[in-house]
Design a protein around this motif. Structure first.
Motif, short mmCIF file in Angstrom:
data_model
loop_
_atom_site.label_atom_id
_atom_site.label_comp_id
_atom_site.label_asym_id
_atom_site.label_seq_id
_atom_site.Cartn_x
_atom_site.Cartn_y
_atom_site.Cartn_z
N SER A 166 0.83 -1.21 0.00
CA SER A 166 0.00 0.00 0.00
C SER A 166 0.86 1.25 0.00
CB SER A 166 -0.87 0.04 1.25
OG SER A 166 -1.53 -1.16 1.43
N GLY A 167 2.14 1.07 0.13
CA GLY A 167 3.02 2.22 0.28
C GLY A 167 3.74 2.54 -1.00
N GLY A 168 4.76 3.38 -0.86
CA GLY A 168 5.48 3.79 -2.05
C GLY A 168 6.97 3.76 -1.82
N CYS A 169 7.70 4.08 -2.92
CA CYS A 169 9.16 4.11 -2.85
C CYS A 169 9.61 5.56 -2.73
CB CYS A 169 9.75 3.50 -4.10
SG CYS A 169 9.38 1.75 -4.24
N ILE A 170 10.40 5.84 -1.72
CA ILE A 170 10.88 7.21 -1.50
C ILE A 170 12.35 7.28 -1.89
CG2 ILE A 170 11.21 9.01 0.23
CD1 ILE A 170 8.93 7.57 1.82
N PRO A 171 12.67 8.19 -2.85
CA PRO A 171 14.06 8.25 -3.33
C PRO A 171 15.01 8.83 -2.29
CG PRO A 171 12.78 10.03 -4.27
CD PRO A 171 11.81 9.19 -3.48
N GLU A 172 16.26 8.49 -2.43
CA GLU A 172 17.29 8.91 -1.48
C GLU A 172 17.33 10.42 -1.30
OE1 GLU A 172 21.37 10.02 -0.26
OE2 GLU A 172 20.49 10.36 -2.24
N SER A 173 17.04 11.16 -2.36
CA SER A 173 17.11 12.62 -2.28
C SER A 173 16.10 13.20 -1.29
CB SER A 173 16.88 13.22 -3.67
OG SER A 173 15.63 12.77 -4.18
N LEU A 174 15.09 12.44 -0.94
CA LEU A 174 14.07 12.97 -0.03
C LEU A 174 14.15 12.36 1.37
CD1 LEU A 174 11.00 12.93 -2.48
CD2 LEU A 174 12.33 14.90 -1.75
N TRP A 175 15.26 11.75 1.69
CA TRP A 175 15.37 11.04 2.95
C TRP A 175 15.49 11.95 4.18
CZ3 TRP A 175 18.94 6.15 2.04
CH2 TRP A 175 18.23 5.25 1.25
N ASP A 176 15.53 13.27 3.96
CA ASP A 176 15.63 14.13 5.14
C ASP A 176 14.29 14.43 5.79
OD1 ASP A 176 18.47 14.41 5.26
OD2 ASP A 176 18.31 15.53 3.39
N VAL A 177 13.23 13.93 5.20
CA VAL A 177 11.91 14.17 5.80
C VAL A 177 11.77 13.36 7.10
CG1 VAL A 177 10.75 14.55 3.60
CG2 VAL A 177 10.73 12.28 4.61
N PRO A 178 11.01 13.92 8.03
CA PRO A 178 10.78 13.18 9.26
C PRO A 178 9.80 12.02 9.00
CG PRO A 178 9.53 15.23 9.29
CD PRO A 178 10.35 15.24 8.04
#
Lengths: 160, 619
Positions: B422-434
């Protein structure tokens, strides 16, 4: 081939005759016989007074249940995401090639059934293969044959 | 006659006092992790060897040996920790047992070869608490996992177990309990984060005297095993929270719905339930409070959709696990039409801590909108695979790089998948999100139940999308057309793309289908099934385009688009690959150069795996 279904009554007694007992009853039958023999399904339907079609619906909806007899050894390959990214598809391909069966099928000599499962939750050990409840973690394609031959050898010894 | 309330309460507290009187925290105790992971690596054999050695060496008076639940660091199993010093041994074998007793227990010496070696610094670390994997965590739910025997009621009492139950049942009103949970800000840990207190309140206020509560332990997300581990490690904590919740809601019967694929967890929760019943914590008039409650364990039968609450209830009733339209919500009309409250394993297990330490203590942790800590299973292409508990709001980067220890190979990490199918793939460039419900939602993913799968350059994102859709198409119950047909159609398109038959316009068509499926599905499965596709298109469109336009798989995964090749300058002519090749596709002479015939090659990858010289590559 007709199965001796004498144990089915005992199982039904444990859970009672209400609809809510159906899945636990089928689970126990599956554990006992490694599949759901048609005779057992019919008996469950009659004893629990649940239409055959409903019992079959449940039996075919849930993945755990098998309507076909299964092999002596059950090989389960975990297809969870963690195992997938570490190459579980390659494991299944290799087992298929070695045993000449597709996932869900049983070898002609009834020795092995190859199954896939969505996730065993043993992700740290991925890719994981389980044979008869024994976990083989961090499996590799080249270890498949050797691992499977352990089970066929055991059989040979046992028959002597 | 004396007050029965005082009597029963006394019995529990008397037992605790008795245990505490004989409990010596300074007595060495060798704990062997016996979660599914470590058991698979041979932990029980290690335990047996330790038991034997201890007798042989006459050390049994000086030391205890016991099993504990999952310590989370499954990658390094079997794990052995010596308490109270917390000397931590990894990858322990049966043959190490004699030395552990002789050296570490009897002489206090450390066995160097069993220590954990930091993959980054190469430093050997003696104590569990100094290992970065543990250091960065904030373990509340998992706090006792490594020290108590999950099959022992007494162990749970020693760490303060069932104090919250006594407090709640004997000194608090149901509404006060609900208010406390409300104030704590605890959100449902099944993935959606719905406020737990509010959910309880709705069920409590629903008319009717017959109500039900359910523990949702149908952890079907591939790549997630927090619920399994928690039940295996500390089943009483789940049960304690469950009884408190039932009391607050006014339910007299509960179900633990647990996956059939988790035999060890099933066994341990059943043991816990029986022990609790023996000690009067389940059954009639619990602790003399006048409250009756009992629990049935119901096993799932391998249907992912049963994690959805209405499908789960249909399954308990003995029917197909098909979701129903909501409203009515389970709080109004759930199991057998009665008001029912379902929570995830972790949610229930958090409750005793909130009751003991207060809502204020709990709500200090986490972020504005997501309170407390949560457990993730950190898996995939990562050094420290395992179970971690961190406060909400930690950044993905800290979680993956600090706790997870980054990539185990030269390959760069490129994405993390959260929330299962049900989720998604988050790219490395956005890994600073809490990491919290809101932030992950904004990125097109979800928190989900806590699976996090880390992917590197050698993971093909189109293949991953195909993988999840394949999962969802088999797990769709088939009730809604949009989900049943739409997901299958999407899978087919993705399958064509990965096999080199992709066409211009496929990406747009996929996006279109995603919208329709989201709009036309009744339950969460269909509504979220497109997420893996949407996020991979959004963040990794170039990989799709490479498959479609150039017929190449940049990650070297998609079989039809790759060829295996032996690098002439690296091949030593050892012939190992040729011997392993099941297709006789590799030819050459020993000592000379080996080559792969691409027409015969089935791309199984055995040659690459067995080659000791990294001479086999994918092009």
């Amino acid at each position: 081939m007709t199965e001796d279904i004498s144990k089915v009554d005992q199982i039904i007694e444990t859970y009672g005759l209400e609809q809510k007992g159906l899945i636990p009853v089928l689970l126990d039958i599956q554990t006992e016989y490694h599949y759901l023999p048609p005779e057992a399904i019919q008996h469950v339907s009659e004893r629990m007074n649940i239409p055959m079609i409903q019992v079959y619906q449940v039996a075919s909806f849930y993945k755990v249940f098998s309507l076909e007899p299964r092999g002596k050894h059950i090989i389960t390959v975990c297809m969870g995401t963690a195992c997938h990214v570490r190459g579980s598809t390659m494991l299944v391909d290799q087992i298929s090639r070695v045993l000449h069966v597709e996932p869900g099928e049983t070898t002609k000599d009834m020795q092995f059934t190859l199954e896939e499962v969505n996730c065993l939750g043993a992700c740290a050990l991925g890719p994981v293969m389980v044979i008869d409840g024994k976990y083989y973690g961090k499996m590799t394609v080249n270890k498949i044959e050797k691992t499977l031959s352990k089970y066929t050898e055991t059989e040979v010894v046992a028959n002597e | 006659m004396s007050n029965p309330t005082a009597n029963v309460k006394l019995a529990l507290e008397e037992l605790r006092d008795e245990l505490m009187a004989t409990y010596d925290p300074s007595k060495p105790c060798v704990t062997v992790c016996a979660g599914t992971g470590c058991c698979a690596s041979g932990a029980l054999e290690v335990k047996a060897a330790l038991d034997e050695e201890i007798k042989k060496q006459g050390a049994d008076v000086h030391v205890d040996i016991k099993i504990t639940g999952c310590r989370g660091f499954c990658e390094q199993g079997p794990l052995v920790a010596v308490l109270p010093t917390k000397i931590f041994y990894t990858k322990v074998k049966q043959s190490d047992a004699a030395q552990i007793i002789a050296k570490t227990i009897l002489k206090g010496e450390i066995i160097d070869k069993l220590l954990y070696k930091d993959p980054v610094t190469g430093e050997k670390i003696t104590h569990e608490t100094d290992i970065p994997f543990y250091k960065e965590q904030h373990r509340i739910l998992l706090h006792d996992s490594g020290s108590i025997d999950p099959t022992s009621f007494e162990d749970y009492l020693i760490v303060g177990g069932y104090k919250a139950l006594a407090k709640a049942l004997l000194t608090m009103q149901p509404v006060e309990i609900i208010e406390e949970v409300n104030q704590s800000g605890l959100g449902g840990r099944g993935g959606a984060g719905f406020p737990t207190g509010k959910k309880w309140q709705l069920c409590r206020q629903a008319p009717g005297t017959e109500k039900y509560v359910i523990v949702n332990a149908d952890e079907g997300d591939p790549g997630a095993f927090q619920d399994r581990s928690l039940i295996e490690a500390n089943p009483h904590s789940v049960l304690e929270g469950f009884i408190i919740g039932a009391f607050a809601i006014g339910a007299n019967h509960g179900y633990v719905y647990i996956r059939h694929e988790y035999p060890l967890a099933v066994e341990r929760i059943k043991i816990a339930i029986n022990k609790a019943r023996e000690h009067g914590l389940l059954g009639k008039n619990i602790l003399g409070s006048g409250f009756d409650f009992d629990v049935t364990v119901q096993m799932g039968a391998g249907a992912f959709v049963c994690g959805e609450e209405t499908a789960l209830m249909a399954s308990i009733e003995g029917f197909l696990g098909e979701p129903h339209a909501r409203p009515p919500y389970p709080a109004q009309s759930g199991l057998w039409g009665k008001p029912t409250n379902i929570n995830n394993v972790k949610t229930w297990a958090t409750v005793p801590y909130i009751i003991n330490k207060g809502a204020g203590w709990y709500s200090q942790m986490g972020t504005e909108t997501s309170k407390g800590t949560t457990i993730f299973s950190l898996v995939g292409k990562i050094n420290n695979t395992g179970l971690v508990e961190v406060p909400m709001g930690i950044s993905l980067r800290d979680l993956i790089e600090k706790v997870g220890g980054g990539s185990p190979s030269e390959k760069k990490l490129k994405a993390v998948q959260t929330g299962g199918p049900s989720g998604g793939c988050i790219p490395e460039s956005l890994w600073d999100v809490p990491v919290d419900y809101k932030s992950l939602g904004k990125l097109g993913s979800i928190m989900g139940s806590g699976g996090m799968i880390v992917m590197d350059e050698s993971t093909c994102m189109v293949d991953i999308a195909r993988y999840f859709l394949n999962f969802s198409r088999f797990e769709s119950c088939g009730k809604c057309t949009a989900c049943r047909e739409g997901v299958t159609r999407m899978y087919e398109t993705l399958d064509y793309i990965t096999r080199g038959y992709g066409q211009e316009g496929d990406i747009e068509q996929l996006e279109e289908l995603c919208k329709s499926i989201k709009a036309g599905s009744l339950c969460g499965l269909g509504q979220t099934a497109p997420n893996p596709v949407l996020t991979t298109i959004k963040y990794f469109r170039e990989e799709y385009e490479a498959h479609i336009r150039e017929k190449t798989c940049p990650a070297g995964v998609c079989k039809e688009l790759i060829t295996f090749y032996i690098l002439p300058d690296k091949c030593t002519g050892c012939s190992l690959c040729a011997r392993y090749c099941g297709d006789q596709a590799i030819s050459g002479e020993k000592g000379g150069l080996y080559v792969i015939d691409p027409d015969k090659c089935q791309r199984c990858g055995v040659c690459r795996e067995v080659c000791n010289f990294d001479a086999v590559v994918v092009r």
